[in-house]
Design an enzyme around this catalytic site. Structure first.
Site, short mmCIF file in Angstrom:
data_model
loop_
_atom_site.label_atom_id
_atom_site.label_comp_id
_atom_site.label_asym_id
_atom_site.label_seq_id
_atom_site.Cartn_x
_atom_site.Cartn_y
_atom_site.Cartn_z
N HIS A 152 21.55 15.42 157.57
CA HIS A 152 20.68 16.35 158.31
C HIS A 152 19.46 15.61 158.89
O HIS A 152 18.42 16.22 159.13
CB HIS A 152 20.13 17.48 157.41
CG HIS A 152 21.18 18.46 156.95
ND1 HIS A 152 21.19 18.96 155.66
CD2 HIS A 152 22.23 19.02 157.57
CE1 HIS A 152 22.21 19.79 155.52
NE2 HIS A 152 22.87 19.84 156.66
N ARG A 196 26.65 13.34 167.98
CA ARG A 196 26.24 13.38 166.59
C ARG A 196 27.29 12.63 165.77
O ARG A 196 28.48 12.91 165.89
CB ARG A 196 26.16 14.82 166.12
CG ARG A 196 25.83 14.90 164.67
CD ARG A 196 26.12 16.25 164.12
NE ARG A 196 25.70 16.27 162.72
CZ ARG A 196 26.15 17.16 161.86
NH1 ARG A 196 27.03 18.06 162.22
NH2 ARG A 196 25.73 17.13 160.61
N ASN A 201 28.70 17.57 169.47
CA ASN A 201 28.92 17.52 168.01
C ASN A 201 30.39 17.82 167.77
O ASN A 201 30.81 18.97 167.84
CB ASN A 201 28.02 18.56 167.34
CG ASN A 201 28.15 18.54 165.83
OD1 ASN A 201 29.01 17.84 165.27
ND2 ASN A 201 27.32 19.31 165.17
N GLU A 216 18.80 20.31 166.61
CA GLU A 216 19.38 18.97 166.51
C GLU A 216 19.85 18.47 167.88
O GLU A 216 19.79 17.28 168.17
CB GLU A 216 20.55 19.01 165.52
CG GLU A 216 20.07 19.18 164.09
CD GLU A 216 21.14 19.64 163.11
OE1 GLU A 216 21.49 20.84 163.12
OE2 GLU A 216 21.63 18.81 162.33
N ARG A 243 28.84 24.34 147.98
CA ARG A 243 28.71 23.08 147.22
C ARG A 243 27.80 23.28 146.01
O ARG A 243 26.80 23.99 146.08
CB ARG A 243 28.12 21.97 148.10
CG ARG A 243 29.01 21.57 149.25
CD ARG A 243 28.47 20.30 149.91
NE ARG A 243 29.15 20.01 151.15
CZ ARG A 243 28.54 20.00 152.35
NH1 ARG A 243 27.25 20.22 152.44
NH2 ARG A 243 29.25 19.73 153.42
#
Ligand code: ADP
Length: 392
Positions: free
Chosen positions: A177, A88, A7, A378, A236
């Site tokens: 995601h 990723r 990643n 993940e 956010r």
């Protein structure tokens, strides 16, 4: 067979080496602060952590350090042992309906989506190119955050703005995601023993999104064109009226870009509380009776409940809600208040189980709708995808 999951961010590179198909982790680690003087390579092997400080100029050097470290620490005897590398990639747009074996054409297609993910895709490509140079004979696979959501139907992914924006610029909801939502929803279906389960996954980390999964497919998700849409997160805002951009930019003499940056980096927990983007601080503040900490928590809880209610209706029912990622796995207060907020759906919290960690059911046995904590993974999902494409 050994498979490496990677990643790559703009200044970091996370990696995890698995033995497949057993899915056991041999080593995991991260190269931090790439491009800065105080870069570091961290290896975790058998529960032990090794930190090396280096000056690491770029991702190419970072990848060489990782590979060199694997050999030097005798994690592998030779590079031939690594049979595949999975990367990723954040944005696959409508070009990638599934993971892809990487060649020049795939890299060009990922680069063509840079406009949709200017912060992420270029960094992902840098990681891919560095590994292609270091391991030229090894299969490399791109696994996208967006592909799992490519099963959404038009009514779920289109915005009600001029249709030409979608046709000309790809303005639509993509969702993110995806690997996490897929991993967690698959695990939930296994636990429930029901392939056609209706599941809602609440991936609550620094970035956070909700996903509705029916028959193993994503039917709707809260993030949109970018990860800014949806529920409030660490920094956010989640959904707001876009007219806020104009008002604040004119009042504070800022460009739209600057205001957008504040919606990405200064809002959510941080914006409402005024002191932290970390759920632990927010909960501590709330326990001290600070109103704005409570607000940061409560506004997020309400919005999560709004999505759960909406997805319950959209899917025509619900078997389970699953909590995952940093907050979902570790913050009982958030799970408790979300479950209380959607109690009307026939879900009852088991307080004692909710206060524990690890994969478990946190609703009472007779709850109509179940609730679970399911730790996400993940990296395993990425390795599974590499293996699947190698065997195709
Ligand atoms: P990301 O991968 O999006 O950066 P994570 O999934 O690591 O984010 O989640 C980060 C969030 O998880 C932070 O708000 C942090 O406070 C929260 N978190 C992590 N560990 C704990 C914990 N033990 N208790 C409560 N919250 C935690």
């Amino acid at each position: 067979m050994k498979i490496l999951a990677v990643n790559a961010g703009s200044s970091s590179l996370k990696f995890q080496l698995f033995t497949m198909p057993e899915e056991t982790t041999i080593v995991s680690g991260i190269v931090e602060r790439i491009g800065y003087d105080n870069a570091a390579v961290i290896f975790k092997i058998n529960g032990q952590k090794f930190v090396e400080d280096h000056q690491i100029l770029n991702h190419k050097v970072a990848v060489d350090m990782v590979i060199h470290g694997l050999l030097e620490r005798k994690v592998i005897e030779s590079l031939d042992e690594i049979k595949g590398v999975g990367h990723r990639v954040v944005q696959g747009g409508e070009l990638f309906k599934e993971s892809a074996i990487i060649d020049d054409d795939v890299v060009a297609k990922i680069a063509s989506l840079n406009d949709l993910a200017p912060l992420h895709n270029p960094a992902n490509i840098t990681g891919i190119e560095a590994f292609r140079k270091a391991l030229p004979d090894v299969i490399q696979v791109a696994v996208f955050d967006t592909t799992f959501h490519q099963t959404m139907s038009e009514d779920a992914y289109l915005y009600a703005c001029p249709y030409e924006w979608y046709q000309k610029y790809g303005v639509r909801k993509y969702g993110f995601h995806g690997t996490s939502h897929q991993y967690v929803s698959q695990r939930a279906a296994e636990i429930l023993g029901k392939k056609d389960a209706k599941v809602i996954v609440a991936h609550l980390g620094n970035g956070a999104s909700i996903c509705a999964v029916k028959d193993g497919k994503s039917v709707d998700t809260s993030m949109g064109l970018t990860p800014l849409e949806g529920i409030p997160m660490g920094t956010r805002s989640g959904n707001i009226d876009p007219a806020v951009l104009m008002l604040v930019s004119s009042k504070e003499d800022k460009t739209y870009g600057e205001v957008l940056d504040e919606l990405n980096k200064k809002s959510g927990y941080l914006g409402l509380s005024g002191f932290s983007n970390d759920s632990r601080d927010i909960i501590d503040g709330m326990n001290r009776g600070e109103h704005r900490a409570w607000l940061a928590h409560q506004v997020q809880v309400k919005r999560i409940a709004d999505y759960i209610g909406s997805y319950y209706v959209y899917m025509g029912g619900l078997d389970a809600i699953c909590f995952t990622a940093g907050i979902g796995e570790n913050a009982p207060e958030v799970r408790r208040d979300v479950i209380k907020a959607v109690k009307v759906l026939g879900i009852e919290l088991d307080e004692e189980e909710n206060n524990k960690r690890g994969e478990r059911m946190i609703s009472t046995k007779d709850s109509k709708v179940k609730a679970f904590i399911i730790p996400t993974n993940e990296e395993v999902m990425i390795s599974r995808e590499v293996q699947r494409l190698m065997n195709k």
